[in-house]
Design a protein around this motif. Structure first.
Motif, PDB file in Angstrom:
ATOM      1  N   LYS A 136      68.234  37.508  25.584  1.00  0.00           N
ATOM      2  CA  LYS A 136      68.296  38.907  25.193  1.00  0.00           C
ATOM      3  C   LYS A 136      67.785  39.011  23.760  1.00  0.00           C
ATOM      4  CE  LYS A 136      72.228  39.988  28.186  1.00  0.00           C
ATOM      5  NZ  LYS A 136      73.629  40.466  28.253  1.00  0.00           N
ATOM      6  N   ALA A 138      69.110  40.096  21.002  1.00  0.00           N
ATOM      7  CA  ALA A 138      70.057  39.599  20.001  1.00  0.00           C
ATOM      8  C   ALA A 138      70.193  38.081  20.069  1.00  0.00           C
ATOM      9  CB  ALA A 138      71.410  40.264  20.194  1.00  0.00           C
ATOM     10  N   SER A 184      66.967  47.879  20.884  1.00  0.00           N
ATOM     11  CA  SER A 184      67.986  48.341  21.829  1.00  0.00           C
ATOM     12  C   SER A 184      67.426  49.577  22.507  1.00  0.00           C
ATOM     13  CB  SER A 184      69.291  48.682  21.110  1.00  0.00           C
ATOM     14  OG  SER A 184      70.157  49.379  21.980  1.00  0.00           O
ATOM     15  N   ARG A 185      67.412  49.571  23.834  1.00  0.00           N
ATOM     16  CA  ARG A 185      66.792  50.683  24.556  1.00  0.00           C
ATOM     17  C   ARG A 185      67.649  51.939  24.570  1.00  0.00           C
ATOM     18  NH1 ARG A 185      64.718  46.268  28.915  1.00  0.00           N
ATOM     19  NH2 ARG A 185      62.823  45.721  27.783  1.00  0.00           N
ATOM     20  N   THR A 186      68.828  51.879  23.933  1.00  0.00           N
ATOM     21  CA  THR A 186      69.666  53.073  23.818  1.00  0.00           C
ATOM     22  C   THR A 186      69.859  53.499  22.366  1.00  0.00           C
ATOM     23  OG1 THR A 186      71.672  51.694  23.802  1.00  0.00           O
ATOM     24  CG2 THR A 186      70.913  52.520  25.944  1.00  0.00           C
ATOM     25  N   ASP A 187      69.281  52.753  21.424  1.00  0.00           N
ATOM     26  CA  ASP A 187      69.423  53.084  20.006  1.00  0.00           C
ATOM     27  C   ASP A 187      68.174  53.829  19.537  1.00  0.00           C
ATOM     28  OD1 ASP A 187      69.856  53.236  17.303  1.00  0.00           O
ATOM     29  OD2 ASP A 187      70.591  51.179  17.091  1.00  0.00           O
ATOM     30  N   ARG A 191      64.952  52.941  16.857  1.00  0.00           N
ATOM     31  CA  ARG A 191      63.572  53.008  17.352  1.00  0.00           C
ATOM     32  C   ARG A 191      62.711  53.834  16.394  1.00  0.00           C
ATOM     33  NH1 ARG A 191      62.788  56.572  22.571  1.00  0.00           N
ATOM     34  NH2 ARG A 191      63.898  54.877  23.587  1.00  0.00           N
ATOM     35  N   TYR A 221      61.798  48.983  22.609  1.00  0.00           N
ATOM     36  CA  TYR A 221      62.905  49.922  22.460  1.00  0.00           C
ATOM     37  C   TYR A 221      63.000  50.903  23.625  1.00  0.00           C
ATOM     38  CZ  TYR A 221      63.955  48.707  17.560  1.00  0.00           C
ATOM     39  OH  TYR A 221      64.351  48.067  16.403  1.00  0.00           O
TER      40      TYR A 221
END
Length: 455
Positions: A136, A138, A184-187, A191, A221
């Motif tokens: 991942k 991170a 992060s695809r939700t942050d 982005r 992202y």
């Protein structure tokens, strides 16, 4: 025996740029290259063989390198307009002994030596990837933490003394931006913050090794769905001058992204991209012939509409019997339509992978999924074809048929690349196009969410 290279450059601001490389006592070839995005460059791929090499090819300030044969070791350096400096080394460890009369390049050489000292971490990471380990974002950052911390510290200290508008300073700033980023695809805030730090307005960025990684990181992202990635692509393309030299290279990269089989809705996304940024380019980045090709490709993709009846395929199987795709589809809940080539390396990996993924979905969802596999390699011998089927065990509820060289089916399904996968329902309608094992899983996961009572 000592080898000595003196690199002398003079680049006037006016007219044609010039450079001159003088090499003495070099027994083996030395290659001079640029690091232009996507490994392409506007300089000839020159070879220095113990002679003076000169050129009037226009160049922009950027990162270039010498590559030494036969070791393939590289020494990178920064060239700016009006630069004039010497680069010396003694072999055979060229980087270890390299020195420059130019202060900014001396700093750059020291950076490369520090980076090389962490090569063991790179090797360990490659071993983990070869073993099949998935990282991942991170986890990858944590794996490289010691290397990253040392390089960031060096770059921050160097930026205090480096000429602020030099390509090497731009390179170091961009690398720091990358190392501070963990996608992060939700942050959405992170982005936007990352994108704001990408210096697209500086034309030198294209001529550094970091241009493509910056684009890759930014798109990381976004969720792997064409409609989501479209937002990222549009924002990035808005910063690229549609008549600039960087445009075709960014176009090539985003083309490869949008048509990737791991992207949900890739055919629609790719057709949109070709139409808007290829056919629609009004700044002369592409010729009329190129635009025509983009338009034809987009139209072919548009013809492959979801939830419409798939073009039937009637071909001979391995036993010489005639098989019918639509009749086969009617006997199954779903049918995986597979175009593959027995000698294709990607097929040897991906065909058994998507076959096993299909088996898992069948078991979990209590479905019957057929495999209609089309041998898409004209002229391949029957022995090689049969060996592929046996070796990779693609035999569960599967039919293998042979596609003739002149068949229009290849064009109908845009199956010019192997492997290519489609999913059909019992009615013989296309429900998913240009899929991969991951997008196949996503399709059935989404189906379950949309119809929670469906097994």
């Amino acid at each position: 025996m000592k080898q000595l290279v003196a690199l002398l450059l003079f680049i006037p601001i006016f007219a044609q740029a010039q450079f001159k490389i003088t090499v003495s006592r070099s027994k083996n070839p030395i290659y001079f290259r640029g690091t232009l995005f996507d490994e392409k460059n506007f300089l000839a791929k020159d070879t220095v063989r113990g002679t003076v090499l000169s050129s009037t090819t226009p160049i922009k300030g950027g990162i270039y390198y010498l590559q030494f044969a036969p070791s393939k070791e590289r020494i990178y350096f920064n060239i700016e307009n009006n630069d004039k400096f010497a680069l010396t080394f003694s072999g055979p460890a060229f980087l270890a002994s390299a020195h420059s009369s130019d202060p900014k390049n001396e700093v750059f050489l020291n950076y490369q030596r520090l980076e090389k000292s962490f090569s063991v971490i790179d090797s360990l990471y490659a071993v983990e990837i070869a073993r099949g380990r998935k990282f991942k974002f991170a986890e990858k950052a944590a794996f490289f933490q010691s290397k990253t911390s040392a390089l960031v510290a060096f770059r921050k200290k160097a930026l205090v003394s480096l000429p602020p508008f030099s390509a090497v300073a731009l390179y170091f700033k961009s690398l720091n931006t990358l190392d501070e980023s963990i996608p992060s695809r939700t942050d959405y805030t992170a982005r936007s913050r990352f994108f704001a730090k990408i210096p697209f307005s500086d034309g030198k960025l294209l001529f550094t090794p970091v241009f493509r990684p910056l684009l890759v990181e930014y798109l990381s992202y976004f969720p792997l769905q064409a409609d989501s990635l479209r937002l990222g692509v549009e924002k990035a393309m808005s910063k690229i001058d549609c008549g600039a030299k960087s445009y075709p290279f960014v176009f090539d990269y985003f083309s490869s992204v949008m048509k990737n089989r791991n992207i949900v809705g890739n055919t629609e996304g790719y057709a949109w991209f070709l139409t808007k940024y290829g056919v629609g380019n009004g700044c002369g980045a592409f010729t009329a012939a190129q635009k025509k090709a983009f338009k034809e490709e987009a139209e072919k993709l548009g013809a492959l509409k979801t939830n419409t009846l798939a073009e039937n395929i009637v071909l001979k199987d391995t036993a010489g019997n005639t098989q019918d795709l639509q009749k086969f589809a009617a006997q199954n809940d779903y049918t995986l339509l597979m175009f593959y080539a027995p000698t294709c390396d990607h097929c040897q990996k991906e065909v058994p992978e998507i076959d096993s993924t299909t088996s898992v979905i069948e078991r979990i969802k209590n479905l019957k999924i057929g495999r209609f596999a089309v041998c898409n390699e004209p002229g391949v011998s029957r022995a090689i074809w049969l060996d592929f089927i046996t070796k990779y065990h693609v035999t569960t509820n599967a039919l293998h048929v042979d596609l003739p060289a002149n068949s229009p089916i290849r064009s109908t399904y845009d199956a010019f690349a192997n492997p290519t996968f489609y999913l059909l329902n019992r009615k013989g309608e296309i429900v998913a196009k240009k899929i991969s094992p991951s997008t196949l899983r996503k399709y059935f996961a989404g189906l379950q969410l949309a119809q929670p009572n469906v097994p």
